[in-house]
Scaffold this motif. Sequence first.
Motif, PDB file in Angstrom:
ATOM      1  N   ARG A 119     201.657 -24.342  12.210  1.00 47.00           N
ATOM      2  CA  ARG A 119     202.323 -25.632  12.339  1.00 47.00           C
ATOM      3  C   ARG A 119     202.564 -25.900  13.821  1.00 47.00           C
ATOM      4  O   ARG A 119     202.998 -25.007  14.566  1.00 47.00           O
ATOM      5  CB  ARG A 119     203.666 -25.641  11.590  1.00 47.00           C
ATOM      6  CG  ARG A 119     203.544 -25.714  10.072  1.00 47.00           C
ATOM      7  CD  ARG A 119     202.958 -27.045   9.591  1.00 47.00           C
ATOM      8  NE  ARG A 119     202.873 -27.156   8.144  1.00 47.00           N
ATOM      9  CZ  ARG A 119     201.782 -26.887   7.420  1.00 47.00           C
ATOM     10  NH1 ARG A 119     200.670 -26.490   8.002  1.00 47.00           N
ATOM     11  NH2 ARG A 119     201.788 -27.043   6.101  1.00 47.00           N
ATOM     12  N   LEU A 126     193.599 -20.720  -0.492  1.00 50.08           N
ATOM     13  CA  LEU A 126     193.168 -21.202   0.827  1.00 50.08           C
ATOM     14  C   LEU A 126     193.179 -20.117   1.903  1.00 50.08           C
ATOM     15  O   LEU A 126     192.858 -20.372   3.066  1.00 50.08           O
ATOM     16  CB  LEU A 126     194.028 -22.398   1.265  1.00 50.08           C
ATOM     17  CG  LEU A 126     195.551 -22.278   1.236  1.00 50.08           C
ATOM     18  CD1 LEU A 126     196.098 -21.277   2.207  1.00 50.08           C
ATOM     19  CD2 LEU A 126     196.165 -23.637   1.482  1.00 50.08           C
ATOM     20  N   HIS A 160     193.738 -30.541  11.957  1.00 47.04           N
ATOM     21  CA  HIS A 160     194.410 -29.876  10.828  1.00 47.04           C
ATOM     22  C   HIS A 160     193.413 -29.639   9.675  1.00 47.04           C
ATOM     23  O   HIS A 160     193.583 -30.172   8.565  1.00 47.04           O
ATOM     24  CB  HIS A 160     195.612 -30.698  10.357  1.00 47.04           C
ATOM     25  CG  HIS A 160     196.628 -29.879   9.603  1.00 47.04           C
ATOM     26  ND1 HIS A 160     197.971 -30.067   9.698  1.00 47.04           N
ATOM     27  CD2 HIS A 160     196.479 -28.847   8.723  1.00 47.04           C
ATOM     28  CE1 HIS A 160     198.614 -29.216   8.913  1.00 47.04           C
ATOM     29  NE2 HIS A 160     197.714 -28.460   8.313  1.00 47.04           N
ATOM     30  N   MET A 185     192.639 -25.940  -4.528  1.00 46.73           N
ATOM     31  CA  MET A 185     194.072 -26.224  -4.305  1.00 46.73           C
ATOM     32  C   MET A 185     194.579 -27.258  -5.306  1.00 46.73           C
ATOM     33  O   MET A 185     195.682 -27.135  -5.844  1.00 46.73           O
ATOM     34  CB  MET A 185     194.301 -26.712  -2.864  1.00 46.73           C
ATOM     35  CG  MET A 185     194.136 -25.612  -1.833  1.00 46.73           C
ATOM     36  SD  MET A 185     193.965 -26.255  -0.147  1.00 46.73           S
ATOM     37  CE  MET A 185     195.624 -26.862   0.179  1.00 46.73           C
ATOM     38  N   SER A 190     199.419 -27.817  -1.067  1.00 53.74           N
ATOM     39  CA  SER A 190     199.418 -27.193   0.255  1.00 53.74           C
ATOM     40  C   SER A 190     200.118 -25.851   0.116  1.00 53.74           C
ATOM     41  O   SER A 190     200.846 -25.625  -0.851  1.00 53.74           O
ATOM     42  CB  SER A 190     200.192 -28.059   1.268  1.00 53.74           C
ATOM     43  OG  SER A 190     201.571 -28.105   0.930  1.00 53.74           O
ATOM     44  N   VAL A 191     199.892 -24.998   1.100  1.00 52.82           N
ATOM     45  CA  VAL A 191     200.681 -23.762   1.110  1.00 52.82           C
ATOM     46  C   VAL A 191     202.003 -23.999   1.846  1.00 52.82           C
ATOM     47  O   VAL A 191     203.049 -23.486   1.452  1.00 52.82           O
ATOM     48  CB  VAL A 191     199.887 -22.568   1.721  1.00 52.82           C
ATOM     49  CG1 VAL A 191     199.581 -22.784   3.194  1.00 52.82           C
ATOM     50  CG2 VAL A 191     200.645 -21.263   1.536  1.00 52.82           C
ATOM     51  N   GLY A 192     201.961 -24.833   2.895  1.00 49.27           N
ATOM     52  CA  GLY A 192     203.154 -25.109   3.687  1.00 49.27           C
ATOM     53  C   GLY A 192     204.138 -25.966   2.903  1.00 49.27           C
ATOM     54  O   GLY A 192     203.730 -26.827   2.115  1.00 49.27           O
TER      55      GLY A 192
HETATM   56  C1  DGY Z   1     198.743 -26.276   4.046  1.00 48.00           C
HETATM   57  O1  DGY Z   1     198.226 -26.033   2.965  1.00 48.00           O
HETATM   58  O2  DGY Z   1     199.948 -26.089   4.275  1.00 48.00           O
HETATM   59  C2  DGY Z   1     197.864 -26.882   5.080  1.00 48.00           C
HETATM   60  O3  DGY Z   1     198.339 -26.675   6.359  1.00 48.00           O
HETATM   61  C3  DGY Z   1     197.723 -28.355   4.822  1.00 48.00           C
HETATM   62  O4  DGY Z   1     198.938 -28.983   5.085  1.00 48.00           O
END
Ligand code: DGY
Length: 324
Positions: free
Chosen positions: A237, A99, A285, A297, A74-76
């Motif tokens: 978020r 992404l 999401h 990813m 994930s990026v988050g």
């Molecule tokens: C992220 O990559 O952070 C997306 O929101 C999936 O959690």
Amino acid sequence: MKKSVVLYKKIPDDQRDKLSEHFNVTYFDGITEQNRNDVEKALAEADGLIGASMPIRQDLLNYAPKLKAISTISVGVDQFDIDELNKRNIRLMHTPSVLTDTTADTIFTLVLATARRAVELSMMVRAGKWHKSIGEEYYGVNVHHKTIGILGMGRIGSAVAKRAFAGFDMQVLYVNEFANKDVEQKYQAKKCELDDLLKQSDFVVITLPLTKETEKLINKQKLSLMKPSAILINGARGKIVDQAALTEALQNKTIRAAGLDVFKVEPLPIDSPLMTLDNVVLTPHIGSATYDTRYDMVVTAVDNIIMALKDEKPAYNLFNVQVS
Ligand code: DGY
């Protein structure tokens, strides 16, 4: 001897094979109440951890005394306790870049769907209520040539600005800690204060990370600054918005609509009042959820953990960079 890695998300077979070439891999399909004991046992031996969508905090880290690196797909990174990782000297890597465009496309899907009431009107057609040429009670609003205010001008914010300026002739305002000269030059974006952005924008788009500073940034008072004709889009978020205050604003129509891909609690509970509103588009999401991007990813995350446990610099190392 091979190092040990715990994988806590289903990933494509070729990437699981790649992990197994380098490590002894213990696989779990998520971390649940049912498998928690087994996860804890596997963590006792783990040098690395790779997966997504699960809170990884102190209670779990206590079972992982050897852990050196975590690679999130994930990026988050708000699902991690960063202070705790720093204290334990554990590297954290994520998957930005791959992404960016897909997430910006999702955000623009919500911009268009809310403005043109695509979901609401699709439901009207399916309900057999389309009896004649539609009247103004079903009209939408233009997207092109309007003003878009983007909160956060990192990779995803910039990709949204590009779509807005180049594709829809929109004026771009943004709020960011630092000026982003690139978007200012390429897309004539103007940096401004949050309150000014909220007052001027037809579309307010959130692309910020969730931090202590951004939690409930968009609260009742901030929502009251938006134009009654404005639309709020959250592709970042859920906790950045006070969801109760947003629900109230949508119910009272003090803003026109919202497009939400993220929520305070996910999955969104079935009894959420948001479910009853016509002027909100809800998606589960799906920011990065295309076949191509989710695969990319995983590739990035697998490469990151291989590099990190070899003590080399992974592509996307967020914390505790200790590269010799
Ligand atoms: C992220 O990559 O952070 C997306 O929101 C999936 O959690």
